[in-house]
Design an enzyme around this catalytic site. Sequence first.
Site, PDB file in Angstrom:
ATOM      1  N   CYS A  16      11.476  -3.190  31.419  1.00  0.00           N
ATOM      2  CA  CYS A  16      10.626  -2.718  32.519  1.00  0.00           C
ATOM      3  C   CYS A  16      11.378  -2.346  33.801  1.00  0.00           C
ATOM      4  CB  CYS A  16       9.561  -3.762  32.826  1.00  0.00           C
ATOM      5  SG  CYS A  16       8.320  -3.143  33.984  1.00  0.00           S
ATOM      6  N   CYS A  55      -7.622  -3.612  25.262  1.00  0.00           N
ATOM      7  CA  CYS A  55      -6.590  -2.621  24.945  1.00  0.00           C
ATOM      8  C   CYS A  55      -5.288  -3.402  24.794  1.00  0.00           C
ATOM      9  CB  CYS A  55      -6.503  -1.597  26.083  1.00  0.00           C
ATOM     10  SG  CYS A  55      -5.136  -0.440  25.919  1.00  0.00           S
ATOM     11  N   CYS A  89      10.747  -8.927  31.780  1.00  0.00           N
ATOM     12  CA  CYS A  89      10.536  -8.032  30.623  1.00  0.00           C
ATOM     13  C   CYS A  89      11.705  -7.038  30.563  1.00  0.00           C
ATOM     14  CB  CYS A  89       9.212  -7.296  30.763  1.00  0.00           C
ATOM     15  SG  CYS A  89       7.853  -8.413  31.183  1.00  0.00           S
ATOM     16  N   CYS A 115       8.351  -7.252  40.560  1.00  0.00           N
ATOM     17  CA  CYS A 115       7.673  -8.213  39.668  1.00  0.00           C
ATOM     18  C   CYS A 115       8.606  -9.377  39.344  1.00  0.00           C
ATOM     19  CB  CYS A 115       7.241  -7.496  38.386  1.00  0.00           C
ATOM     20  SG  CYS A 115       6.272  -8.543  37.297  1.00  0.00           S
ATOM     21  N   CYS A 167      -6.739   4.241  34.430  1.00  0.00           N
ATOM     22  CA  CYS A 167      -6.149   2.911  34.240  1.00  0.00           C
ATOM     23  C   CYS A 167      -5.228   2.570  35.408  1.00  0.00           C
ATOM     24  CB  CYS A 167      -5.377   2.893  32.925  1.00  0.00           C
ATOM     25  SG  CYS A 167      -4.636   1.296  32.589  1.00  0.00           S
TER      26      CYS A 167
HETATM   27  N1  SAM Z   1       2.368  -6.284  34.638  1.00  0.00           N
HETATM   28  C1  SAM Z   1       1.377  -6.061  33.682  1.00  0.00           C
HETATM   29  C2  SAM Z   1       1.763  -6.547  32.299  1.00  0.00           C
HETATM   30  O1  SAM Z   1       2.932  -6.748  32.044  1.00  0.00           O
HETATM   31  O2  SAM Z   1       0.861  -6.707  31.482  1.00  0.00           O
HETATM   32  C3  SAM Z   1       0.931  -4.616  33.598  1.00  0.00           C
HETATM   33  C4  SAM Z   1       1.916  -3.487  33.684  1.00  0.00           C
HETATM   34  S1  SAM Z   1       3.077  -3.344  32.340  1.00  0.00           S
HETATM   35  C5  SAM Z   1       4.179  -2.152  32.986  1.00  0.00           C
HETATM   36  C6  SAM Z   1       2.154  -2.575  31.034  1.00  0.00           C
HETATM   37  C7  SAM Z   1       2.835  -2.271  29.738  1.00  0.00           C
HETATM   38  O3  SAM Z   1       3.625  -1.089  29.853  1.00  0.00           O
HETATM   39  C8  SAM Z   1       3.823  -3.268  29.178  1.00  0.00           C
HETATM   40  O4  SAM Z   1       3.204  -4.336  28.534  1.00  0.00           O
HETATM   41  C9  SAM Z   1       4.610  -2.426  28.180  1.00  0.00           C
HETATM   42  O5  SAM Z   1       4.013  -2.465  26.918  1.00  0.00           O
HETATM   43  C10 SAM Z   1       4.519  -1.020  28.772  1.00  0.00           C
HETATM   44  N2  SAM Z   1       5.845  -0.577  29.264  1.00  0.00           N
HETATM   45  C11 SAM Z   1       6.427  -0.965  30.409  1.00  0.00           C
HETATM   46  N3  SAM Z   1       7.648  -0.398  30.540  1.00  0.00           N
HETATM   47  C12 SAM Z   1       7.843   0.360  29.437  1.00  0.00           C
HETATM   48  C13 SAM Z   1       8.912   1.177  28.988  1.00  0.00           C
HETATM   49  N4  SAM Z   1      10.039   1.312  29.682  1.00  0.00           N
HETATM   50  N5  SAM Z   1       8.783   1.830  27.813  1.00  0.00           N
HETATM   51  C14 SAM Z   1       7.631   1.700  27.094  1.00  0.00           C
HETATM   52  N6  SAM Z   1       6.594   0.931  27.464  1.00  0.00           N
HETATM   53  C15 SAM Z   1       6.689   0.257  28.618  1.00  0.00           C
HETATM   54  C1  DTB Z   2       0.609   0.980  27.770  1.00  0.00           C
HETATM   55  O1  DTB Z   2       0.612   0.455  26.637  1.00  0.00           O
HETATM   56  N1  DTB Z   2       1.466   1.913  28.151  1.00  0.00           N
HETATM   57  C2  DTB Z   2       1.240   2.270  29.546  1.00  0.00           C
HETATM   58  C3  DTB Z   2      -0.038   1.456  29.897  1.00  0.00           C
HETATM   59  N2  DTB Z   2      -0.255   0.679  28.715  1.00  0.00           N
HETATM   60  C4  DTB Z   2      -0.078   0.635  31.106  1.00  0.00           C
HETATM   61  C5  DTB Z   2       2.417   2.055  30.399  1.00  0.00           C
HETATM   62  C6  DTB Z   2       3.658   2.767  29.908  1.00  0.00           C
HETATM   63  C7  DTB Z   2       4.731   2.560  30.912  1.00  0.00           C
HETATM   64  C8  DTB Z   2       5.961   3.355  30.602  1.00  0.00           C
HETATM   65  C9  DTB Z   2       7.039   3.120  31.564  1.00  0.00           C
HETATM   66  C10 DTB Z   2       6.732   3.449  32.992  1.00  0.00           C
HETATM   67  O2  DTB Z   2       6.181   4.528  33.288  1.00  0.00           O
HETATM   68  O3  DTB Z   2       7.100   2.639  33.863  1.00  0.00           O
HETATM   69 FE1  SF4 Z   3       6.176  -7.219  35.450  1.00  0.00          FE
HETATM   70 FE2  SF4 Z   3       6.943  -5.030  34.111  1.00  0.00          FE
HETATM   71 FE3  SF4 Z   3       6.765  -7.354  32.846  1.00  0.00          FE
HETATM   72 FE4  SF4 Z   3       4.492  -6.117  33.657  1.00  0.00          FE
HETATM   73  S1  SF4 Z   3       5.944  -5.381  32.129  1.00  0.00           S
HETATM   74  S2  SF4 Z   3       5.010  -8.294  33.862  1.00  0.00           S
HETATM   75  S3  SF4 Z   3       5.262  -5.179  35.558  1.00  0.00           S
HETATM   76  S4  SF4 Z   3       8.198  -6.865  34.532  1.00  0.00           S
END
Ligand code: SAM
Ligand code: DTB
Ligand code: SF4
Length: 325
Positions: A58, A187, A55, A51, A95
């Site tokens: 992530c 959501c 973030c 990506c 999802c």
């Molecule tokens: N790329 C899209 C976005 O950013 O909206 C969708 C996928 S993103 C991984 C979805 C959500 O997962 C993020 O907005 C964040 O709130 C949650 N998330 C991602 N990594 C996480 C982590 N390490 N711990 C907790 N929540 C996480």
């Molecule tokens: C949300 O709020 N939590 C989920 C879903 N929406 C997409 C994702 C959590 C991701 C946790 C870290 C991972 O598994 O990469």
């Molecule tokens: Fe990309 Fe992760 Fe950020 Fe979603 S949360 S935009 S997958 S870097």
Amino acid sequence: MRNNWTKEEIKAIYNTPLIDLLYKAATVHREFHNPREVQVSSLLSIKTGGCTEDCSYCSQSARYKTEINVHKLLSVQEVIESAKNAKAGGSSRFCMGAAWREVRDNKDFDKILEMVREVNNLDMEVCCTLGMITESQAKKLEEAGLYAYNHNLDTSEENYNNVITTRTYEDRLNTLNNVRKTKITVCSGGIIGLGEKEEDRISMLYTLSHLTPHPESVPINALVPIDGTPLEVQANVTTWDMVRMIATARIVLPKSDVRLSAGRTQMNIEAQALCFMAGANSIFAGDKLLTTPNPDFDQDKMMFDLLGLLPRLAYAKQNAEAVCC
Ligand code: SAM
Ligand code: DTB
Ligand code: SF4
């Protein structure tokens, strides 16, 4: 339903002595929901890693060296298989997550529309989280049968730039606004444990409570620290912080489903029970979130049996509203 909560009011709720806060939140929960019913969703990462965004929590950002299984968009067949397994495990919502900054109008998006149609045919509520979308993309997802779109605010407007610099809070709110122009449910929630202050948690709940109508679903994630990301070393979120956050969300967003999201592998059943008492009425189930582990179906079944919780049927809310109004 109130869209005029002040930050002072939310702060006072958040800081209520814990035992009183739990009681208040549990009371509101019982006014608006069946406290034994829990909405169960499964997640699948349909496009993982690479990506462009930064973030800082992530695993999927191309900017950090993390250990994930990077892959391009899965086939429709692979996704359907996974949705069927999720349904067999007891999930009513499926999802699909993609590691994109935003959706492009290309073949991949057409493939996702097909996935949405196919999962919908399984009589599951279909949800996507694909990054930013335009109004016309939201309309196409609606036509394909999408039930919910996940797009988290993640933290407060004030703290946003400390966590993500490659897009703005306004970008996030714009996408939520585009989703609201359709019948797709919203959501949207956030993460605690990013190093934010208490004011940031309150401010995020303030923004969510000023969305009209409130998001139908509000995920509260505890940070899952990922090796290689800027947030790899963070203090673990305590049960008490999770309970406070969930209880405050329950009180200011009484009708929304409050989702006890990432972080459950760090919590024992006692801690999760307190979250359900505080008003959480939704979880992600299945042994994987997007890239990190989650309790498996058997463990959750044991917890549901122990606590007397029941999974909500697909579309039950939509049907209940159709009957009552
Ligand atoms: N790329 C899209 C976005 O950013 O909206 C969708 C996928 S993103 C991984 C979805 C959500 O997962 C993020 O907005 C964040 O709130 C949650 N998330 C991602 N990594 C996480 C982590 N390490 N711990 C907790 N929540 C996480
Ligand atoms: C949300 O709020 N939590 C989920 C879903 N929406 C997409 C994702 C959590 C991701 C946790 C870290 C991972 O598994 O990469
Ligand atoms: Fe990309 Fe992760 Fe950020 Fe979603 S949360 S935009 S997958 S870097």
